[in-house]
Write a protein that holds these residues in place. Sequence first.
Motif, PDB file in Angstrom:
ATOM      1  N   ASN A   1      -5.332   8.984   1.383  1.00 18.77           N
ATOM      2  CA  ASN A   1      -6.705   8.604   1.992  1.00 18.77           C
ATOM      3  C   ASN A   1      -6.269   7.586   3.090  1.00 18.77           C
ATOM      4  OD1 ASN A   1      -9.167   7.028   2.316  1.00 18.77           O
ATOM      5  ND2 ASN A   1      -8.886   5.952   0.175  1.00 18.77           N
ATOM      6  N   ILE A   2      -6.976   8.106   4.301  1.00 22.21           N
ATOM      7  CA  ILE A   2      -6.650   7.491   5.666  1.00 22.21           C
ATOM      8  C   ILE A   2      -8.012   6.784   6.154  1.00 22.21           C
ATOM      9  CG2 ILE A   2      -4.720   8.917   6.362  1.00 22.21           C
ATOM     10  CD1 ILE A   2      -6.430  10.638   7.971  1.00 22.21           C
TER      11      ILE A   2
ATOM     12  N   LEU B   1     -10.537   0.958   4.789  1.00 21.96           N
ATOM     13  CA  LEU B   1     -11.147   0.577   3.646  1.00 21.96           C
ATOM     14  C   LEU B   1     -11.447  -0.997   3.950  1.00 21.96           C
ATOM     15  CD1 LEU B   1      -8.785   2.252   1.207  1.00 21.96           C
ATOM     16  CD2 LEU B   1     -10.873   2.886   1.819  1.00 21.96           C
TER      17      LEU B   1
ATOM     18  N   PRO C   1      -8.177  -4.654  -0.123  1.00 25.99           N
ATOM     19  CA  PRO C   1      -8.746  -2.857  -0.139  1.00 25.99           C
ATOM     20  C   PRO C   1      -8.356  -2.431  -1.503  1.00 25.99           C
ATOM     21  CG  PRO C   1      -7.963  -3.496   1.926  1.00 25.99           C
ATOM     22  CD  PRO C   1      -7.511  -4.587   1.010  1.00 25.99           C
TER      23      PRO C   1
ATOM     24  N   TYR D   1       0.763  -1.208   0.131  1.00 25.06           N
ATOM     25  CA  TYR D   1       0.106   0.117  -0.087  1.00 25.06           C
ATOM     26  C   TYR D   1       0.891   1.200  -0.090  1.00 25.06           C
ATOM     27  CZ  TYR D   1      -4.248  -2.562   0.005  1.00 25.06           C
ATOM     28  OH  TYR D   1      -5.237  -3.420  -0.398  1.00 25.06           O
TER      29      TYR D   1
ATOM     30  N   ASN E   1      -7.427   1.118  -2.826  1.00 25.94           N
ATOM     31  CA  ASN E   1      -7.355   2.652  -2.377  1.00 25.94           C
ATOM     32  C   ASN E   1      -6.764   3.342  -3.646  1.00 25.94           C
ATOM     33  OD1 ASN E   1      -6.375   4.947  -1.442  1.00 25.94           O
ATOM     34  ND2 ASN E   1      -4.944   4.109  -0.098  1.00 25.94           N
TER      35      ASN E   1
ATOM     36  N   GLU F   1       0.312   4.060  -2.403  1.00 24.09           N
ATOM     37  CA  GLU F   1       0.185   5.523  -2.106  1.00 24.09           C
ATOM     38  C   GLU F   1       1.110   6.636  -2.986  1.00 24.09           C
ATOM     39  OE1 GLU F   1      -1.687   7.269  -0.445  1.00 24.09           O
ATOM     40  OE2 GLU F   1      -0.243   9.115   0.196  1.00 24.09           O
TER      41      GLU F   1
END
Lengths: 1014, 503
Positions: free
Chosen positions: B184-185, B188, B177, B126, B179, B130
């Motif tokens: 984006n916190i 999810l 998830p 992730y 994202n 990000e």
Amino acid sequence: MKKRLLLFILLLHGISFTILAQEVTVSGKVTDENGTGLPGVSVIVKGTTKGTTTDIEGLYKLIVPNDKVLLEFSYVGYVKQTIEVGSRSGIDVSLKAEISQLDEVIVVGYGEQSTRDAVGSVANVKFENVIESQVPENMESLLQGRIAGVNVQVNSGEPGAAPIVIIRGLAAVTRGGEDVASEPLYVIDGIPILSKATSEFNVTGTNILADIDPSDIENISILRDASAAAIYGSRAANGVILVTTKKGKRGKPQITVSSVSGISLVPQLRNAAGGANERRIKVGLYERYNPDLALPILLSDSLNPYYNNATDWQREVYSTGFTQNYNASIRGAGEFGDYSLSVGHFENKGIAINSKFKRSNILMNNTFYGLDKRLLINTVLGVSSTNNSRRLSLAEPGFTSSLLPAPDSPLLEGFEDQVKYTDRNINNRIRANLNVSYDFFNHFTFKAAGGLDYSRAMRDQSYPEQIVRGDDNDAIDRSSASSLGESQNFILENTLTYKNTINENHYLDVLVGQSLQYSKAESTKASGKTAEESIAENVNVPKAIADGGTNFSAYAILSYFSRVNYIFNDKYLISGSLRADGSSKFGDNKKWGVFPSGAIGWTFSNEPFLSDLSFLNFGKLRASLGLSGGQFDDDYLSQGILQAAAGYGGQGGFTPVWEDGYRNAELTWEQTVMYDIGLDLELFNSRVSVTADYYYKLTKGLLLNTDLPNTSGYVSIFKNAADVLNEGVEITLNTFNVQTPDFTWSTNLNFAFNQNRVTKIGEGNEDIIRDNGRGTIIRVGRPINGLFQFESDGIYQSEEEVPVNPQTGRKLRGWDGKDLVAGDKKLIDQNKDFRIDANDRIFAGDPNPDVVGGFSNDFTYKGFYLSVLASFVVGREIVNTAQLDRLQLGSGFASGNIADLSKFSIWQRPGDQTTYPSINPWNSVAQVLDNDDDYIEDGSYFRLQTVTLGYNFRRDFLNKLKLRSLKVYSTVNNVAIFQNYSGPDAEAVTLSGFDNSDGYPKPRYILLGLNIGL
Amino acid sequence: MKNIRLSILVSLTLTLLMVASCDDILEQEPINTISQKQFWRNNNDAQLAVTSIYSILRNSISGLNRTDVPSSARGSAWGDYMIYGDARSGDWVNPADNDSDWKNIIANNLRAFPTLRDLHNWRLFYRVIEQCNLVIENVPGIQFDITEEQKKLALAHAFFVRGFVYFYMVRIWGDVPLNLEAENIEPLPRTDQTIVLRQAVEDLTKAETDLPEEYFLDGVQDKCLTKTRGTKGSANAVLAHTYMWLGEYANAVAVIDKIQKSNVYRLLPTEEFRALFDDGCSDEGIFELFYSFEAGESLGYYGSSVNWFFVRPFTNRENGSFGIPKTKILETFTYPNDKRLAEFFLSIGPPPLYEFNTDPLANDENKIMFAKYRKAPNFTAEYDNNVMLFRYGGILLLRAEASAQLGDVGDALTHLNMVRQRAGIIDYTSTDPQQILAEVLQERRRELTGESHRFYDLMRNNLVHEFTGFISEDDIKKGGALWPVADEAFLNNPGMTQNIFWE
């Protein structure tokens, strides 16, 4: 020409006529109660600045305008006397020693005030009285047990370690698993100093305040409430500690030489079995838990001389330490100004091998007077160097087995390495201040102050021999690391003060000011690893795998402030302050904070209707309310920091700092709302004084990092998210029990009751659970660092007792996914999800003390004096993790030392009702857990902290030796501790209540001191 | 009077000085790094951000732990790609019988030790996402010193890697998830894997449009850049695998056809296998993770399995921790004169190493070193083999697999035999699509051994339980072939779910 001459003669006559007609010459001697002349007594014509001071014999001579004037005789520590000159030309005065501290001038923020006039909660410690009570290593530990509401915890015995100082309760939330204390602001001679450096830049880890020689300190004022502290606005939320160093007083040069030396004794150490007993215990563990496994040679070959010893390794590592301190000073004053120069040298060789703290320091504090003393130019220059040698952690579970041979055996490289390891920590520091103050229009003072505080820390660590052995296929590590950290703090302040008494009854004191502070820190670190033998003690290893980097961080605060103090009729006191602070640390629109405070006081003892109460010397009621601010360490947290990513194909890149680089431009000041209601009383000719305060301190918007869902990529977000309330009562009672010329006995009892709880977390008040369920839990309504433990209900006597989930048919899964077996702790599955995890931990204890206090008694008999100080903590829960650690064996336990397990109640077979579960070393998950409510203990203690016995030689004897003063004394420090706790010392615990004694046990000191005044 | 004037002058001067100098002192910015506030100004920043995408991608796939350093519990990075892609396929063992971590992984005992926990955690994946999302959101807004072409390329890299990572994660955890926004916190939940794979297809298709076939330096192909960054070829390779996972075989054939028609790639003769596997950046590689020892990116730190199968004289170990036993080799390499055998395996014994096929029967079962990737025999950790993710040989076999699934026997045999001919074994001639499919999978097992494809091949064709005794068909239905979701993913995320088998 003649005319002019005539005029001149006439004028001259006129003047002489005036003199002849009105002026009176007065002379005399000022003595103390014993008839000894007092030098330096101020003799002033009341209502003017005209006056003089007594000489070395106590004699004075003064020409006064007429015989109607009043003469004021005043001297610090003595009751002021006012005498009308009348017809006398010789006036001898005997001054009485002052036991009331009401008129003592104490330092407050940006000024001075008498206790009588203070409306804030200010406490004061004269260092002359406390300096002898301990090893003079740092000033903080000397404050322990001295002031109500100031909790000083010395939780390590290591030389150079920093005590924890918390004023009015902890108001910082543990971040990232490390204890965070709410540290006060330290101000030395009016200039805020570097009192901490974030771990990144404080490369040595030595107490950064230990560079200040406590012998140089005149006194320390502590501002506890918002009214007193808010003038320091931005950094005042956790209280302010104002340090005043010694200055030259009026009179001839005074030379003082003092020395202290002593020893430190090894305290109770951890339980370790030795020799045959050790072998028996270890073999027993093999037999019980893993009978199929072959015994290692260490245990099986008992005839081998290398494995047939009973070495008490702790004895090898710990031995009596030695400490010494020397300080010499010269101080004096004259018409030109005053001066003070002192030099000091301190050494403390600790009880553990290789541990030592040394300090050398020089402090100059000089003032030049100009323009009839209306212009004062004060310079302070302090230079110091500390050298702290640290020992390798001896708490490693692998700490050597007693079966292994003596350290000189070539077979035993491990121990040798621990000795050869070097860890040198040098802090050099320069503090320089320049203050210029100028009085004008009689009532105004303008003051400009500039300060530079520069600290340079350097650490060299080396492991010249293999200290970390890899497994058979790894190269042996020899490594070294060097780091250099520099912190600089610049400050520039301008203040304008107006002071005036209008119509006798209105006293007004107005301050406006402005301050600018810029702090920066830089560090450079390098480390290297090599397979080659190296004798270099720093990073000098060619062909090594080397690593290094630099860091930089800076912040600035800009402030504007004002304060008004108004006193009417010596009875009604009003004070108000307002401060605006801007800090570079916060988001663009969140930089500025406004911090107001107000206080009122009523000196009811000056009311006519109470004047009949003869036992009441003084009584004052105070109330204050104010807001103060706080900021966090990280300078760029609000900006979203990027870091250099690992290269890819030799090209660099930037990514967010995943740990704390999530951008949050909303970050702003932490704010503390505090109100305080206080009462000051002096009774029975000032022989009894009482100060009582109730306070309510709500810290809002504490910086808190919340773990983020890991789908964000980031670890945590920092927000102003937590509110913490501290509420408490502080009582100080001073009594002069016996007051005769030969014998005096005075007592000080102070204690503070404090309750701490978290009142808000983020938006939803959801618990915060740290460190994957292992760390602290922060929960609304519970104290910070509360102990959240598993509820324990005995021990599974058989595997059948383990509950089974009726839905899935699966057995309850233990902590860390352990398959539960007979002998495991029966931990209650609170949420019935058939899984023991962090959600099953319940609040079980509070490591924040309910009551912290001190009790001291001072006796004098003729030249002898005896001081006894005790400090105590009541109502605190702690866990003896050091002892639990001894039962958390790993599969490699055979080569380390081991506790005498027969002294512990450990489960062995069904039916055993024991304190501890079975301790199978081959379990991948420990069976003995720190988070078990069975292991919570009472952390209260009463420590007889220090006893000092001294003798001041008599004046007639001194006169023969041509000395001003001569004193010898002896101090025993850490005399005895009374506690229920199973560990060696209930104070040696972390803020979270976990035992820290393995870190470095606290020794007992025995000191001898000598003090010579020339 | 003079003094008063002086004092007023002094005060005014000082006050003015202060006010004048203080205006911007509250703007303190870091100097040894930069902040989001200062970043995203020009093409150079965009490039730095793009390079970071690949750098974190390498970390996440090769097994740095989730705080970007080698897990302390493990001592060094393991090369997680092999753990995810090979270890549980039934071919691999812990030859020295000395490492319970490896044994537990092989036995699908993935919750056994805390040391395996880092492998449950998708955090680093992730982070890659990000970083891609930051590029996707910030690059379009850069106004100066950047051309539209440069912007397009930067975005294409971000879409390529994001698509690749979603595809990679689906193979490990199933539903994951989704994202798609930077910073984006929000917590999810996991999204159905088909939707995630659709997103991957969308991203990869976007990327394929704007990525070049090759990168050039001074008019010549920059080989390493072409092999280690997104290109049309690598986007299509990932797309092909994604389509296979979705069961869209015709689409897979179509994108593989594009790779073939590009004429950028070729099969290297086995004599050049050292260049292919040890040096990297060869004509056969399509997408490789770049390791450069000279640039401080050695495998020893940044993660590789080679640590675990090397023995003397490459390292000072007598036995490897991770390898393929003799019986499995003989079971797999069933055709005579397979030139790959000598390239992939060496035997341990006095003298230390010799070719496996000189006399296979003389070897001990567990005395084989997996030797597909080699380095100078020097006992140090100084080596920098690229990690091969997709290469032309594998892609041809994937086409054969797709065509066999589609019943296109001719196309399947053509591509299968291209790889067999290179290996020096006889052509396969059956015309039964099922038999061809089985043989293609066997060929992939041989050709791609130790290249982190085998376990996914088995999963894709629902054959895991037939090749390993540790995972039953029933286990697979419950998600036993997937990895557990890390405990950390449940923190502050109430909607998170576990794969049933691992609950």
